[in-house]
Design an enzyme around this catalytic site. Structure first.
Site, PDB file in Angstrom:
ATOM      1  N   LYS A  68       0.854  -1.195   0.000  1.00 33.98           N
ATOM      2  CA  LYS A  68       0.000   0.000   0.000  1.00 33.98           C
ATOM      3  C   LYS A  68       0.886   1.239   0.000  1.00 33.98           C
ATOM      4  O   LYS A  68       1.874   1.300   0.738  1.00 33.98           O
ATOM      5  CB  LYS A  68      -0.890  -0.020   1.244  1.00 33.98           C
TER       6      LYS A  68
ATOM      7  N   SER B 277      -9.666   1.917   2.791  1.00 33.86           N
ATOM      8  CA  SER B 277      -8.767   2.661   1.926  1.00 33.86           C
ATOM      9  C   SER B 277      -7.730   1.811   1.207  1.00 33.86           C
ATOM     10  O   SER B 277      -7.170   2.247   0.215  1.00 33.86           O
ATOM     11  CB  SER B 277      -8.034   3.714   2.760  1.00 33.86           C
TER      12      SER B 277
ATOM     13  N   SER C  51      -9.936  -0.386   7.068  1.00 38.66           N
ATOM     14  CA  SER C  51      -9.341  -0.238   5.739  1.00 38.66           C
ATOM     15  C   SER C  51      -8.661  -1.472   5.165  1.00 38.66           C
ATOM     16  O   SER C  51      -8.262  -1.466   4.006  1.00 38.66           O
ATOM     17  CB  SER C  51      -8.346   0.925   5.725  1.00 38.66           C
TER      18      SER C  51
END
Ligand SMILES: [Mg+2]
Ligand SMILES: [Zn+2]
Lengths: 100, 475, 474
Positions: free
Chosen positions: C75, C150, C174
């Site tokens: 990420k 996210s 997330s």
């Protein structure tokens, strides 16, 4: 705690946060932040007198490190990522006023 | 300075002291003054995204040492973020202690017997340093600034006094005594000129026994002299305003060293909203009794105790001798003085030589062994060296170390002792029969005449006491 | 495609190679990234040299590690030295960190091959990856829908078979929410289990890094590789990391598991049905199921949407145009800060900075932030009470399956509600896992959430594995 948010509050907060908002954004944020705060009103009805606030999920204490020097970063590498640098330092436009 | 009319000033001081650690407060970068700009920086003290602080154990111990020395209560404490934007602060918040400081509720007793309460002494991090370019090189009128983050994250302790101080001299005495304590604990080097100790002063004025007046805070006083001048200026300014029918606004003021005046920096209405909240990247600090005791037991005696001990060795000290004792304690020279007294030197002479000659060469004292100091002053006391010669030998020892006897010999000081002095005195008696007669008849003032003559002939290298001894022997 | 477990076995035994695995990964990325917008940056050169060195080490007979030669997606809120790291924000565009997150170092030490940085909601603020400054990521299972957020990019990388595993971060759901929406296993570990050093902070007291995988075993291998004490993170747990892989097949026999009413109330019927079927499966495997109501869960959303923005408002102050990232010039430094931040942050980030600044500001602190911290205390106590009686909790991960683009972007509150079931775990600092179980609308996967106390990761994986087996996914 009924939605207390006024347009001038939002403008003041924007100034604190160093953001500039257009008139339209100011209106939109006043509305949206007001709605979120209104949702938060479900907490206001609670009697939480005497409840200890938790800022941190669990109670580690006294986490410290030894006072031993470790290598620093290479200055050229650090200054290469700066928007502006001069004479081994980070360059900024003029500063209006001393630190508080 | 005394204030006009019945006015009294009320002062509280916030003293920021950098801690003498090897590394910064939250990272392993060197805590070092005077390095090339931006060479002691890492992701943590540069506030790079993703970096996290880890507390320096030594900084905690030095803060506790300060707390112990100031008779504070050491308690469980937390760290907060103080949020405001400023380019020399890389995260745009400062990690500091807020409602729960490590030290609170102490006091400091000054040599004059007065007592100043300490509200708190908390840990926080220092900021970087800006240089202003264009204009006059000061912040106003500059067209841009350059920032060096070497100082960013250096550990600080902020020591906040109660508003117990009543004059600029009192403020100065407090700051000086505090500085002595900081040096004694090993927490700080007390170098105000390098910014390792910086003072903010809260000043208000009132008539005796009236409630406190509105206060103004004067920021960043970087010497004891500035502290003294700024407080006096500010108190007089406030009195002028009030006597002219005005009122004092609560505000932060800037001290201008060159113009000798304070000016408005920020009014109360413009004050920042710091949005303090608990620093989520750090855990609580709760030093247990064992840790506190270890710090307490490791502390050397503080200046007040040392001052008292040394004063006790002098019999009925004069004011000048008491002042000399203060110098000796402030500069940490009592090991020299005590060694000399133990070796048989007159305490007053030992204190005087330390407070003058050693103080003048303080940065060179590492060259000087206490035994060498004792031997030199002992030679002076015995008449083998004149006062001037003794000072010359001490100067030499400070500059390059060595053995006092060899130095005295190399300088030719030795021949003046005994024989040589005796023949010089005999010669002078022969040349000045009238003066010698009057002296013999009991006019003691003439001893000074003979001493003066001997000094002239020996270019000041004789010892006055030894001359008198020679005269007495021939009387 | 192969599991991470299988890849590592093959690479270590010589039956496969890190280089061939990497080329397969790069091939899928080349084929699908333009359509799905999963990777913001692919580090082909770095990954190729890492893979080559792994193969060379294997050839020399070295034991490379539990993730030998496994390509992994990162990420883009984790710093990797020299690799562009943006948090999907214009304000960090072009920034290359001069240091690596502890997680990156651990992955490299375990033999993994980081292939690039995945898209996310800007600064991890969002539940759909639509707030990314570099465009939304598409759900590989249905490109008209969001992958969740996210960590939408990391979830999509695994769902699209680009990589077998990925790391994400979970502040309010997330990892678990995108795992649910993309049909993956995703875990939010106990706070402090995985070092946050080098993870770009959103809300420091809630953020936690965790794994994405197609199955429980891979998630366990990955988490075991990155967990453990880190002296660079003061909030890192001091004790040795738990042994996870060894307990994956421990089952749930004799465990007490509570179905929590507040973790299904308001969910779509097909989601509720999947949770009920999961409960039956656990019962069949020997668990005792009880029903429980934990009313404090209803307050989680309100507390979270004050605490997280408050911390974020401070964490994001440093993006001021002085030291790195974007600068928009202006006459003086304050004006430059303001111009930079105004141009560099997107609307959702600004909204949360404003909210958090307000919640902390003079006169409002007690009513908002202070009150939220007390609710957090109550949440922790409610969990503790529940765990006096049961081992684990079960409920839905999200109220619905993957939703369509734009369906919640105009109403922040509607978007925030998609985290309602995941937030309590973050507030408590506990662990929870989302595991795919059944399907709902448009045949899209449903995520079932298992929650446990701090350091219960091994038990959670074992329970998730029971559901995986019940679904016929061995
Ligand atoms: Mg301070
Ligand atoms: Zn550093």
């Amino acid at each position: 705690m009924t939605s207390p948010l006024r347009r001038e509050d939002v403008a003041h907060v924007a100034k604190l946060a160093r953001l500039s908002l257009s008139d339209a954004e100011l209106d939109q944020f006043t509305l949206q932040l007001g709605q979120i705060l209104e949702h938060a009103n479900d907490m206001s009805s609670l009697d939480l007198e005497g409840v200890i606030p938790t800022a941190h999920p669990f109670g580690l204490i006294n986490v410290v490190r030894d006072d031993v020097v470790r290598p620093s970063l290479d200055r050229d590498e650090v200054l290469a990522m700066a928007p502006d640098a001069e004479d081994g330092r980070f360059a900024v436009p003029r500063i209006m006023g001393e630190a508080p | 300075m005394t204030l006009p009319g019945e006015w009294e000033m009320v002062v509280g001081l916030e003293v920021h002291t950098e801690l003498k650690t090897a590394t910064k407060m939250f990272c392993g970068c060197a805590n070092q003054f005077g390095s090339e700009p931006n060479t002691n920086i890492c992701p943590v003290c540069l506030g790079l995204p993703g970096s996290l602080p880890v507390l320096n154990e030594r900084a905690v111990e030095l803060a506790m040492a300060i707390g112990v020395a100031l008779h504070c209560r050491i308690a469980s404490s937390t760290f907060h973020r103080k949020n405001y934007f400023y380019p020399d602060m890389p995260k745009d918040f400062q990690i500091t202690q807020y409602d729960l400081p490590i030290n609170s509720g102490g006091y400091l007793d000054l040599p004059d017997g007065s007592h100043v309460s300490i509200e708190r002494a908390h840990l926080e991090e220092d900021t970087g340093k800006s240089t202003h370019l264009g204009g006059t090189g000061r912040i106003h009128g500059a067209d841009r600034s350059l920032v060096d983050y070497n100082r960013s994250g250096v550990p600080l302790v902020e020591i906040v006094s109660a508003p117990d101080i009543r004059s600029s001299a009192h403020a100065r005495a407090y700051a000086a005594e505090l500085r002595g304590i900081l040096i004694a604990t090993g927490a700080s080097d007390g170098r105000m000129e390098e910014g390792s100790m910086r003072i903010d002063a809260n000043v208000s004025v009132r008539k005796p026994n009236a409630p406190f007046g509105t206060r103004c805070e004067i920021k960043n006083l970087n010497s004891l002299r500035s502290l003294h001048r700024a407080i006096d200026y500010e108190a007089l300014r406030q009195i002028d305003v009030i006597e002219d029918g005005g009122t004092i606004r609560q505000e932060t003021r800037h001290w201008d060293e060159i113009f000798g005046e304070t000016s408005t920096m920020r009014t109360k209405e413009e004050a920042e909203d710091y949005r303090y909240f608990r620093e989520p990247d750090l855990v609580d600090l709760d030093p247990n009794q064992a840790w506190q005791d270890r710090v307490r037991n490791g502390l050397p005696p503080m200046p007040a105790e040392r001052r008292q001990k040394l004063t006790a060795r002098l019999s009925e000290p004069s004011q000048a001798q008491l002042e000399a004792v203060e110098v000796v304690i402030d500069l940490g020279l009592e090991n020299f003085v005590n060694a000399a007294i133990d070796a048989g030197v007159e305490p007053a002479l030992a204190v005087a030589r330390a407070a003058n000659e050693l103080a003048a060469g303080i940065e060179m004292t590492p060259n000087l062994a206490p035994e060498a100091f004792s031997a030199t002053v002992l030679m002076e006391q015995g008449g083998a060296l004149s006062a001037t010669q003794s000072k010359t030998v001490l100067g030499e020892l400070l500059a390059s170390g060595g053995d006092p006897k060899s130095i005295a010999k190399a300088k030719g000081f030795e021949q003046l002792s005994s024989d040589s002095l005796g023949s010089t005195v005999a010669e002078l008696i022969e040349q000045n029969p009238d003066e010698w007669a009057r002296y013999r008849e009991g006019d003691e003032k003439l001893a000074q005449f003979f001493i003066g003559q001997v000094m002239k002939l020996t270019k000041g290298q004789a010892n006055g006491k030894a001359v008198i001894a020679e005269l007495q022997a021939r009387r | 495609m192969k599991t991470a477990h299988q890849i590592a076995i093959d690479v270590q035994s010589g039956a496969g190679s890190a280089e061939s695995e990497l080329e397969r990964t790069l091939g899928v990325i080349a084929a699908r990234n333009e359509e799905l917008n999963v990777f913001l940056h692919v580090d082909e050169d770095g990954a190729r040299s890492a893979a080559a060195s792994i193969d060379a080490r294997v050839a020399k007979g070295e034991n490379v590690g539990p993730l030998a030669g496994v390509p992994i997606a990162i990420k883009d809120n984790m710093c990797q030295r020299g690799i562009p790291t943006t948090c999907s924000s214009r304000i960090l565009e072009g920034w290359r960190p001069p240091y690596s997150a502890t997680v990156i170092d651990r992955l490299l030490a375990a033999g993994a091959v980081p292939v690039g940085k995945t898209n996310l909601d800007e600064f991890a603020m969002g539940s759909s990856t639509e707030t990314s400054a570099f465009g939304a990521t598409r759900n590989p299972l249905d490109p008209t829908r969001v992958p969740g957020g996210s960590s939408g990019g990391s979830a999509a990388a695994v769902a699209a078979d680009m990589t077998s595993i990925a790391v994400g971060s979970d502040t309010g759901g997330s990892i678990r929410q995108p795992a649910a929406l993309c049909g993956l296993v995703g875990m939010k570990p106990s706070y402090g289990l995985v070092s946050r050093y080098g993870l770009i902070a959103f809300a420091s007291s809630l953020d936690q890094i965790g794994p994405f995988a197609k199955n429980v075993m891979d998630a366990a291998i990955l988490l075991e590789a990155i967990a453990g004490h880190d002296p660079m993170d003061s909030t890192s747990l001091p004790e040795p990391p738990p042994s996870l892989v060894a307990h994956v097949n421990d089952g749930v026999a004799g465990k007490r598991i509570a179905l929590v009413r507040e973790l299904v109330d308001g969910a779509d019927p097909d989601v509720v049905a999947s949770v009920e079927r999961a409960v039956e499966a656990l019962k069949d495997a020997g668990a005792t199921i009880v029903e429980l109501s934990i009313p404090e869960f209803r307050l989680g959303l309100s507390a979270y949407y004050l605490i997280a923005p408050a911390e974020a408002s401070s964490n994001l102050a440093r993006y001021d145009g002085v030291r790195y990232g974007l600068r928009v010039d202006a006459d003086d430094v304050a004006a430059m800060n303001e111009a930079t931040r105004t141009a560099g942050f997107g609307a959702e980030v600004k909204r949360r900075i404003m909210l958090g600044t307000y919640a902390l500001s003079a006169g409002y602190y007690d009513a908002y932030y202070g009150q939220a911290l007390k609710v957090r205390t109550q949440m922790i106590e409610a969990f503790k009470r529940a765990y006096l009686d049961v081992d684990l909790l079960i409920g839905a991960t999200t109220p619905s399956v993957a939703f369509e683009f734009g369906s919640k972007t105009s109403d922040p509150m509607a978007m925030y509600l998609s985290d309602v079931f995941t937030i309590p775990t973050n507030l408590a600092g506990d662990a929870a896992v989302s595991v795919p179980f059944g399907s709902g609308e448009a045949d899209l996967p449903v995520g079932v959430q298992l929650l446990g106390p701090g350091r219960s990761e091994a038990q959670l994986f074992a329970a998730a594995r029971v559901l995986e087996i019940a679904e016929g996914r061995s």
